[in-house]
Design a protein around this motif. Structure first.
Motif, mmCIF file in Angstrom:
data_model
loop_
_atom_site.group_PDB
_atom_site.id
_atom_site.type_symbol
_atom_site.label_atom_id
_atom_site.label_comp_id
_atom_site.label_asym_id
_atom_site.label_seq_id
_atom_site.Cartn_x
_atom_site.Cartn_y
_atom_site.Cartn_z
ATOM 1 N N GLY A 104 75.444 65.021 28.985
ATOM 2 C CA GLY A 104 74.222 65.774 29.237
ATOM 3 C C GLY A 104 74.247 67.117 28.526
ATOM 4 O O GLY A 104 75.298 67.738 28.375
ATOM 5 N N SER A 105 73.071 67.578 28.094
ATOM 6 C CA SER A 105 72.983 68.845 27.369
ATOM 7 C C SER A 105 72.730 70.020 28.301
ATOM 8 O O SER A 105 73.117 71.151 28.004
ATOM 9 N N ASP A 106 72.054 69.757 29.437
ATOM 10 C CA ASP A 106 71.754 70.831 30.384
ATOM 11 C C ASP A 106 71.453 70.202 31.743
ATOM 12 O O ASP A 106 71.333 68.975 31.865
ATOM 13 N N TYR A 107 71.300 71.060 32.766
ATOM 14 C CA TYR A 107 71.195 70.568 34.140
ATOM 15 C C TYR A 107 70.306 71.517 34.935
ATOM 16 O O TYR A 107 70.553 72.724 34.980
ATOM 17 N N ILE A 108 69.234 70.990 35.548
ATOM 18 C CA ILE A 108 68.352 71.777 36.408
ATOM 19 C C ILE A 108 68.268 71.080 37.762
ATOM 20 O O ILE A 108 68.093 69.859 37.833
ATOM 21 N N THR A 109 68.393 71.848 38.827
ATOM 22 C CA THR A 109 68.307 71.255 40.165
ATOM 23 C C THR A 109 66.899 71.412 40.726
ATOM 24 O O THR A 109 66.188 72.376 40.440
ATOM 25 N N LYS A 110 66.486 70.412 41.504
ATOM 26 C CA LYS A 110 65.186 70.438 42.185
ATOM 27 C C LYS A 110 65.331 71.183 43.516
ATOM 28 O O LYS A 110 66.381 71.078 44.163
ATOM 29 N N PRO A 111 64.272 71.870 43.939
ATOM 30 C CA PRO A 111 63.004 72.095 43.232
ATOM 31 C C PRO A 111 63.203 73.081 42.087
ATOM 32 O O PRO A 111 63.924 74.065 42.223
ATOM 33 N N PHE A 112 62.578 72.795 40.952
ATOM 34 C CA PHE A 112 62.791 73.620 39.769
ATOM 35 C C PHE A 112 61.722 74.702 39.654
ATOM 36 O O PHE A 112 60.624 74.592 40.197
ATOM 37 N N ASN A 113 62.080 75.732 38.922
ATOM 38 C CA ASN A 113 61.164 76.837 38.639
ATOM 39 C C ASN A 113 60.466 76.581 37.305
ATOM 40 O O ASN A 113 61.092 76.148 36.338
ATOM 41 N N ARG A 114 59.166 76.838 37.247
ATOM 42 C CA ARG A 114 58.382 76.552 36.045
ATOM 43 C C ARG A 114 58.959 77.248 34.813
ATOM 44 O O ARG A 114 59.133 76.632 33.756
ATOM 45 N N GLU A 115 59.239 78.543 34.931
ATOM 46 C CA GLU A 115 59.736 79.295 33.780
ATOM 47 C C GLU A 115 61.112 78.807 33.340
ATOM 48 O O GLU A 115 61.407 78.721 32.148
ATOM 49 N N GLU A 116 61.958 78.482 34.321
ATOM 50 C CA GLU A 116 63.288 77.974 33.971
ATOM 51 C C GLU A 116 63.172 76.650 33.226
ATOM 52 O O GLU A 116 63.861 76.420 32.218
ATOM 53 N N LEU A 117 62.276 75.776 33.718
ATOM 54 C CA LEU A 117 62.076 74.489 33.048
ATOM 55 C C LEU A 117 61.639 74.690 31.600
ATOM 56 O O LEU A 117 62.197 74.077 30.679
ATOM 57 N N LEU A 118 60.657 75.558 31.391
ATOM 58 C CA LEU A 118 60.156 75.795 30.036
ATOM 59 C C LEU A 118 61.240 76.367 29.127
ATOM 60 O O LEU A 118 61.396 75.940 27.980
ATOM 61 N N ARG A 119 61.971 77.354 29.638
ATOM 62 C CA ARG A 119 63.009 77.987 28.811
ATOM 63 C C ARG A 119 64.083 76.983 28.412
ATOM 64 O O ARG A 119 64.528 76.942 27.262
ATOM 65 N N ARG A 120 64.502 76.152 29.363
ATOM 66 C CA ARG A 120 65.578 75.195 29.064
ATOM 67 C C ARG A 120 65.090 74.084 28.130
ATOM 68 O O ARG A 120 65.822 73.649 27.238
ATOM 69 N N VAL A 121 63.863 73.632 28.330
ATOM 70 C CA VAL A 121 63.308 72.602 27.451
ATOM 71 C C VAL A 121 63.167 73.138 26.029
ATOM 72 O O VAL A 121 63.564 72.491 25.046
ATOM 73 N N LYS A 122 62.602 74.333 25.897
ATOM 74 C CA LYS A 122 62.427 74.920 24.564
ATOM 75 C C LYS A 122 63.772 75.190 23.891
ATOM 76 O O LYS A 122 63.915 75.031 22.671
#
Length: 378
Positions: A104-122
């Motif tokens: 895996g390249s990265d890991y986000i736990t639920k419930p996720f934060n919108r800004e964190e999701l965008l930053r990690r995806v980008k």
């Protein structure tokens, strides 16, 4: 570097449609193209016919979970470099570590934060963009190198023919003068011309062998042959260069040995070592060639009484840093290909290359190589 995110495709693998819709809205506002697979099996089918730049992976899914699917992806040559960002309710350190260990390249736990999701995806898309750019640049560079090597190989091959003809002409002229019918100045010019032609031939031959070895197109034809004949041939070919400096080349055949090797490559090895000795020898000196056997190995050594090597030059040779050639005693130039050829082919045939040198007193270069057949043992 500005990245056009609309060119990138994200696949969300999640069996919960609500999670998918939330992430879809967030990502599409950033112009990303988003697709859904509600299971690992559905994702496999989608990947067969669609390009994907990033996968957002849930872990807790029926049949095949996200960890198992990631393991499958990373074992597949087609998808092994595809970045995977886990988005899951599993947040224990063990689960996070497992996700990274599986690729895996990265890991986000639920419930996720919108800004964190965008930053990690980008961030993952930027990394993917840079990776793809580097891969493309490497491919383009390799194409340029391959084309250059092919051109050099063609030039070296085509130039060998006229140089070989010149070699033959000079050899005939030298033989015609065995009775010293020509005056001294003419003889010196004859030997100088013969030496220049031999240097050109050796340079082209070394260049061609190096290019072919690097391109993987070098075809070796090993055969049993008398090593003494190869040495005698090299001495004869190098005779004009030795005469220019009034160098005496002595050969001590301690054993008569047959070897199993590509005879053209062996001629090149012996010739390069002898030419190297002549290049760095002083006038009116002696070069001693010794051929022997030790522990069922061929031993070949060339010792000169020349200028020797500085500690710096010796250190570069031990590190195989060829290319910064030193001028010979008559200002002969070179590009360092000769010793590279020698060491490359000796190493590739399980032999050992060695040298000893003392500045101002001379050098010894030699090699040992397994013997397949020894005349005296039969």
């Amino acid at each position: 570097m500005d990245i056009n995110f609309s060119e990138y495709k994200v696949l969300i693998v999640d069996d919960c449609r609500i999670n998918y819709l939330i992430m879809k809205v967030i990502l599409e506002r950033e112009s990303l193209e988003v697709s859904l697979a509600s299971s690992a099996q559905e994702a496999m089918v989608f990947l067969e016919s669609n390009r994907v730049d990033l996968i957002l992976m849930d872990v807790l899914m029926p049949e095949m979970d996200g960890f198992e699917f990631t393991k499958w992806l990373k074992s597949n040559e087609k998808y092994k470099d595809l970045p995977i960002l886990f988005i899951t309710a599993l947040n224990s350190p063990e689960d996070v570590i497992k996700g990274f260990d599986l690729g895996g390249s990265d890991y986000i736990t639920k419930p996720f934060n919108r800004e964190e999701l965008l930053r990690r995806v980008k961030h993952q898309i930027r990394l993917s963009h840079f990776h793809n750019t580097i891969v493309k640049q490497n491919e383009d560079l390799q194409t340029i190198i391959d084309n250059r090597d092919r051109l050099h190989a063609i030039l070296a091959h085509d130039m060998r023919t006229p140089i070989s003809s010149l070699k033959m002409i000079f050899s005939i002229l030298s033989l015609k003068n065995e009775g010293d019918v020509l005056d001294g100045d003419f003889i010196r010019m004859l030997y100088a011309g013969s030496d220049i032609v031999e240097q050109l031939f050796s340079l082209l031959d070394n260049l061609l062998k190096r290019i072919k070895s690097q391109m993987g197109s070098m075809s070796l034809l090993p055969q049993i042959f008398d090593f003494d004949v190869v040495v005698e041939s090299a001495v004869e070919v190098s005779r004009p260069a030795a005469k220019l400096k009034d160098i005496c080349v002595q050969v001590d055949f301690q054993d008569e040995i047959d070897v199993f090797f590509d005879i053209d490559v062996m001629k090149s090895i012996v010739r390069n070592l002898l030419i190297n000795a002549i290049k760095f020898s002083n006038s009116n000196s002696t070069i001693q060639i010794t051929v022997g056997k030790e522990d069922n190995q061929l031993v070949f050594e060339v010792q000169d009484e020349g200028i020797g090597m500085t500690e710096d030059v010796q250190a570069r040779l031990r590190k195989r840093m060829y290319g910064n050639s030193v001028q010979g005693t008559l200002k002969e130039d070179g590009v360092g290909l000769g010793l590279w050829i020698v060491q490359y082919f000796i190493d590739s045939h399980k032999g050992s290359f060695y040298f000893r040198s003392e500045e101002g007193k001379g050098s010894l270069f030699g090699f040992k190589m397994p013997i397949i057949h020894d005349k005296k043992s039969t």
